[in-house]
Motif scaffolding. Structure first.
Motif, PDB file in Angstrom:
ATOM      1  N   PRO A 270     -61.949  34.543 -29.905  1.00 51.00           N
ATOM      2  CA  PRO A 270     -62.293  33.559 -30.897  1.00 51.00           C
ATOM      3  C   PRO A 270     -61.278  32.313 -30.996  1.00 51.00           C
ATOM      4  N   LEU A 271     -61.209  31.869 -29.775  1.00 49.24           N
ATOM      5  CA  LEU A 271     -60.511  30.575 -29.702  1.00 49.24           C
ATOM      6  C   LEU A 271     -61.024  29.225 -30.072  1.00 49.24           C
ATOM      7  N   ASP A 272     -60.202  28.236 -30.588  1.00 49.29           N
ATOM      8  CA  ASP A 272     -60.868  27.023 -30.902  1.00 49.29           C
ATOM      9  C   ASP A 272     -59.632  26.281 -30.036  1.00 49.29           C
ATOM     10  N   VAL A 273     -60.181  25.679 -28.761  1.00 49.92           N
ATOM     11  CA  VAL A 273     -59.344  25.077 -27.873  1.00 49.92           C
ATOM     12  C   VAL A 273     -59.604  23.638 -27.949  1.00 49.92           C
ATOM     13  N   ARG A 274     -58.665  23.004 -28.405  1.00 49.12           N
ATOM     14  CA  ARG A 274     -58.514  21.487 -28.517  1.00 49.12           C
ATOM     15  C   ARG A 274     -57.897  20.838 -27.590  1.00 49.12           C
ATOM     16  N   PHE A 275     -58.635  19.775 -26.784  1.00 48.93           N
ATOM     17  CA  PHE A 275     -58.023  18.898 -25.929  1.00 48.93           C
ATOM     18  C   PHE A 275     -57.456  17.718 -26.686  1.00 48.93           C
ATOM     19  N   ILE A 276     -56.330  17.231 -26.499  1.00 51.03           N
ATOM     20  CA  ILE A 276     -55.527  16.272 -27.110  1.00 51.03           C
ATOM     21  C   ILE A 276     -55.563  15.075 -26.176  1.00 51.03           C
ATOM     22  N   GLU A 277     -55.917  13.815 -26.680  1.00 47.95           N
ATOM     23  CA  GLU A 277     -55.493  12.595 -25.673  1.00 47.95           C
ATOM     24  C   GLU A 277     -54.107  12.404 -25.508  1.00 47.95           C
ATOM     25  N   TYR A 278     -53.395  12.280 -24.485  1.00 54.96           N
ATOM     26  CA  TYR A 278     -52.137  11.703 -24.445  1.00 54.96           C
ATOM     27  C   TYR A 278     -51.647  10.497 -25.339  1.00 54.96           C
ATOM     28  N   MET A 279     -50.774  10.621 -26.194  1.00 52.35           N
ATOM     29  CA  MET A 279     -50.342   9.600 -27.125  1.00 52.35           C
ATOM     30  C   MET A 279     -49.030   8.968 -26.829  1.00 52.35           C
ATOM     31  N   PRO A 280     -48.783   7.818 -26.917  1.00 57.31           N
ATOM     32  CA  PRO A 280     -47.588   7.232 -26.702  1.00 57.31           C
ATOM     33  C   PRO A 280     -46.509   7.437 -27.818  1.00 57.31           C
ATOM     34  N   PHE A 281     -45.281   8.005 -27.408  1.00 56.96           N
ATOM     35  CA  PHE A 281     -43.925   7.889 -28.350  1.00 56.96           C
ATOM     36  C   PHE A 281     -43.085   7.639 -27.836  1.00 56.96           C
ATOM     37  N   ASP A 282     -41.695   7.094 -28.435  1.00 56.80           N
ATOM     38  CA  ASP A 282     -40.654   6.766 -27.734  1.00 56.80           C
ATOM     39  C   ASP A 282     -40.157   7.703 -26.792  1.00 56.80           C
ATOM     40  N   GLY A 283     -39.950   7.289 -25.458  1.00 58.84           N
ATOM     41  CA  GLY A 283     -39.240   8.151 -24.489  1.00 58.84           C
ATOM     42  C   GLY A 283     -40.328   8.938 -23.780  1.00 58.84           C
ATOM     43  N   ASN A 284     -41.629   9.082 -23.953  1.00 64.76           N
ATOM     44  CA  ASN A 284     -42.499   9.852 -23.257  1.00 64.76           C
ATOM     45  C   ASN A 284     -43.177   9.147 -22.125  1.00 64.76           C
ATOM     46  N   ARG A 285     -42.969   8.117 -22.027  1.00 68.71           N
ATOM     47  CA  ARG A 285     -43.143   7.285 -20.606  1.00 68.71           C
ATOM     48  C   ARG A 285     -44.699   7.329 -20.629  1.00 68.71           C
ATOM     49  N   TRP A 286     -45.504   7.009 -21.737  1.00 65.29           N
ATOM     50  CA  TRP A 286     -46.743   7.099 -21.913  1.00 65.29           C
ATOM     51  C   TRP A 286     -47.387   5.826 -21.089  1.00 65.29           C
ATOM     52  N   ASN A 287     -48.362   5.724 -20.476  1.00 64.23           N
ATOM     53  CA  ASN A 287     -49.167   4.719 -19.790  1.00 64.23           C
ATOM     54  C   ASN A 287     -50.742   5.177 -19.657  1.00 64.23           C
ATOM     55  N   PHE A 288     -51.412   4.155 -19.514  1.00 61.19           N
ATOM     56  CA  PHE A 288     -52.939   4.261 -19.728  1.00 61.19           C
ATOM     57  C   PHE A 288     -53.435   5.143 -18.805  1.00 61.19           C
ATOM     58  N   LYS A 289     -52.819   5.066 -17.439  1.00 62.75           N
ATOM     59  CA  LYS A 289     -53.489   5.676 -16.220  1.00 62.75           C
ATOM     60  C   LYS A 289     -53.297   7.396 -16.559  1.00 62.75           C
ATOM     61  N   LYS A 290     -52.297   7.598 -17.464  1.00 67.67           N
ATOM     62  CA  LYS A 290     -52.062   9.067 -17.334  1.00 67.67           C
ATOM     63  C   LYS A 290     -52.954   9.718 -18.567  1.00 67.67           C
ATOM     64  N   MET A 291     -53.685   8.855 -19.335  1.00 60.93           N
ATOM     65  CA  MET A 291     -54.286   9.179 -20.547  1.00 60.93           C
ATOM     66  C   MET A 291     -55.931   9.741 -19.920  1.00 60.93           C
ATOM     67  N   VAL A 292     -56.582  10.700 -20.237  1.00 62.07           N
ATOM     68  CA  VAL A 292     -57.560  11.122 -20.027  1.00 62.07           C
ATOM     69  C   VAL A 292     -58.767  11.022 -21.373  1.00 62.07           C
ATOM     70  N   SER A 293     -59.629  10.200 -21.249  1.00 54.24           N
ATOM     71  CA  SER A 293     -60.133   9.950 -22.675  1.00 54.24           C
ATOM     72  C   SER A 293     -61.089  11.158 -22.889  1.00 54.24           C
ATOM     73  N   TYR A 294     -61.591  10.920 -23.868  1.00 47.10           N
ATOM     74  CA  TYR A 294     -62.244  12.165 -24.722  1.00 47.10           C
ATOM     75  C   TYR A 294     -63.720  12.284 -23.860  1.00 47.10           C
ATOM     76  N   GLN A 295     -64.276  10.926 -23.635  1.00 54.64           N
ATOM     77  CA  GLN A 295     -65.634  10.765 -23.063  1.00 54.64           C
ATOM     78  C   GLN A 295     -65.490  11.353 -21.679  1.00 54.64           C
ATOM     79  N   GLU A 296     -64.316  11.192 -20.746  1.00 55.29           N
ATOM     80  CA  GLU A 296     -64.185  11.600 -19.562  1.00 55.29           C
ATOM     81  C   GLU A 296     -64.168  13.209 -19.411  1.00 55.29           C
TER      82      GLU A 296
END
Length: 441
Positions: A270-296
């Motif tokens: 009885p798990l609810d697995v939730r996939f979270i899009e990678y979000m940008p915050f100070d210091g986490n070196r976010w970039n668009f190429k690392k984000m996997v979109s919901y649709q993908e």
């Protein structure tokens, strides 16, 4: 006592025109060493209380309880309004969003150092004396619940690092009107605490797990502990939590190849697995190429399970939910970046150092801690909270603009990503905080 119908209309639908807006007054507010002039709604806490026992006027028909009203719309159309009156105008913004969900960060500390949550070199922590005490946490919680908040989520950092967490939960459970107490955790210390948490009154658990491969897990969180997290998930199921929510931040090149393995977990548990899009915050070196979109992600999963079906949810749900027919659990997607859900946002956040954030991605904050410690009255606190809520914008700035904005590192906000270290971040408005990704609905 009659309830002014235009105020009820604004409370429900957020109709704020220059002629309909409630009368306002300019107030000079002194708090925490600063003095500012702001406009505040003239509706007081006492007026709100009196109106909860209202009788009908020409446009409001009394119902069987104070929590159900019938609104007569133009043309004679009637609409039943549930759970409207108990929510204070102080928690309703100019777009009609009613904020009945409060997230409180209990600490900035964490025993993991997740890559998406904090800089590799760590963050400076707020001195303990500047964090909210247990009594201050409970004072703030009581005020929000009295004004209509029905759900509180405790976050961090890692909330179970805080030694008085069980005391705080036990006291929260006593608040009349609070329906749900939830906790977001990395699961490292959860298994041994579960009996006490269940007894104290925790209703919902969100557990972070970003990989099902032990070595990859350690790489992402920069610590060992995979088996402790899995033990916590199993024990939570054993103790009757249904569902147990599992939050997975998906990052290209790290764990996007495990999507199907995570979905497979929902077949017999009885798990609810939730996939979270990678979000940008100070210091986490976010970039668009690392984000996997919901649709993908959805397209990938549908290749394996083409009969994946949507699961109806509440308007304020953060996750787009789906289920594989025949599976015991379900899955969902937190689409903060590619498909925001700002229009139905009902969440407010209190950081560990007592700052109120009305938007996860906003960099403006107001210190409730400073107001509490300067002796502000309940009415003054409500004025400050109400003004902050009314300044909330219609939506966040979008993924590309967000990535350029200054904001706290995730570990210092109270969302749902995670750290331990004694090294304080820059604070846009005088505070540091704690967090984790926004999958903790």
């Amino acid at each position: 006592m009659a309830l002014n119908c235009s105020r009820l209309g604004r409370l429900i639908f957020g109709v704020h025109t220059s002629t309909e807006a409630c009368s306002k007054r300019a107030v000079q507010q002194s708090c925490g060493g600063y003095r500012v002039g702001r406009w505040y709604c003239s509706v007081t806490h006492e007026e709100k209380r009196l109106e909860q026992g209202c009788v009908s006027d020409s446009t409001v028909t009394p119902a069987t309880s104070a929590q159900v009203q019938e609104l007569v719309l133009p043309g004679g159309r009637r609409q039943v309004l549930k759970d409207v009156l108990p929510l204070s105008a102080f928690l309703t913004d100019t777009f009609g969003r009613r904020h009945n969900y409060l997230r409180i960060s209990l600490t900035e500390k964490c025993n993991l150092r997740c890559q998406y949550c904090m800089p590799e070199e760590g963050v400076k922590l707020t001195p303990r004396s500047q964090l909210l005490t247990a009594e201050e946490v409970l004072t703030v919680a009581r005020l929000f619940v009295r004004e209509g908040v029905t759900k509180i989520r405790l976050t961090g950092g890692e909330p179970f690092i805080r030694p008085d967490v069980l005391h705080i939960i036990t006291e929260l459970r006593k608040l009349e009107g609070l329906k749900t107490i939830a906790v977001t955790t990395n699961g490292m210390n959860l298994a041994r605490l579960l009996p006490g948490l269940k007894k104290a009154g925790v209703d919902l658990l969100n557990i972070s797990l970003d990989s099902l491969v032990p070595t990859k897990f350690e790489f992402i969180v920069r610590r060992k502990g995979f088996h402790k997290v899995m033990e916590s998930i199993e024990k939570a199921i054993e103790m009757g939590y249904n569902p147990v929510k599992v939050n997975c931040v998906v990052m290209r090149g790290l764990n996007e190849d495990e999507l199907l393995d995570f979905v497979a977990l929902t077949e017999r548990k009885p798990l609810d697995v939730r996939f979270i899009e990678y979000m940008p915050f100070d210091g986490n070196r976010w970039n668009f190429k690392k984000m996997v979109s919901y649709q993908e992600m959805l397209d990938c999963i549908k290749q394996k399970w083409p009969n994946l079906e949507p699961v109806p949810g509440e308007e304020t749900d953060t996750a787009k939910a789906f289920r594989v027919p025949g599976f015991q659990g379900q899955l969902g997607f937190i689409t903060s970046m590619s498909d925001h859900f700002c229009g139905s946002c009902n969440r407010l956040r209190i950081t560990a150092d007592g700052n109120l954030k009305v938007c996860l991605f906003g960099n403006s904050e107001v210190s409730l801690r400073d107001c509490l410690r300067s002796g502000a009255s309940e009415e003054e606190l409500l004025d400050i909270i109400g003004a902050a809520v009314r300044r909330k914008k219609k939506q966040h700035a979008g993924m590309f603009n967000i990535s350029q904005m200054k904001n706290r590192p995730m570990i210092l906000i109270a969302v749902q990503y995670v750290s331990t270290n004694n090294i304080l971040p820059t604070r846009p408005h005088g505070g540091a905080h704690s967090t984790r990704p926004e999958g903790s609905a």
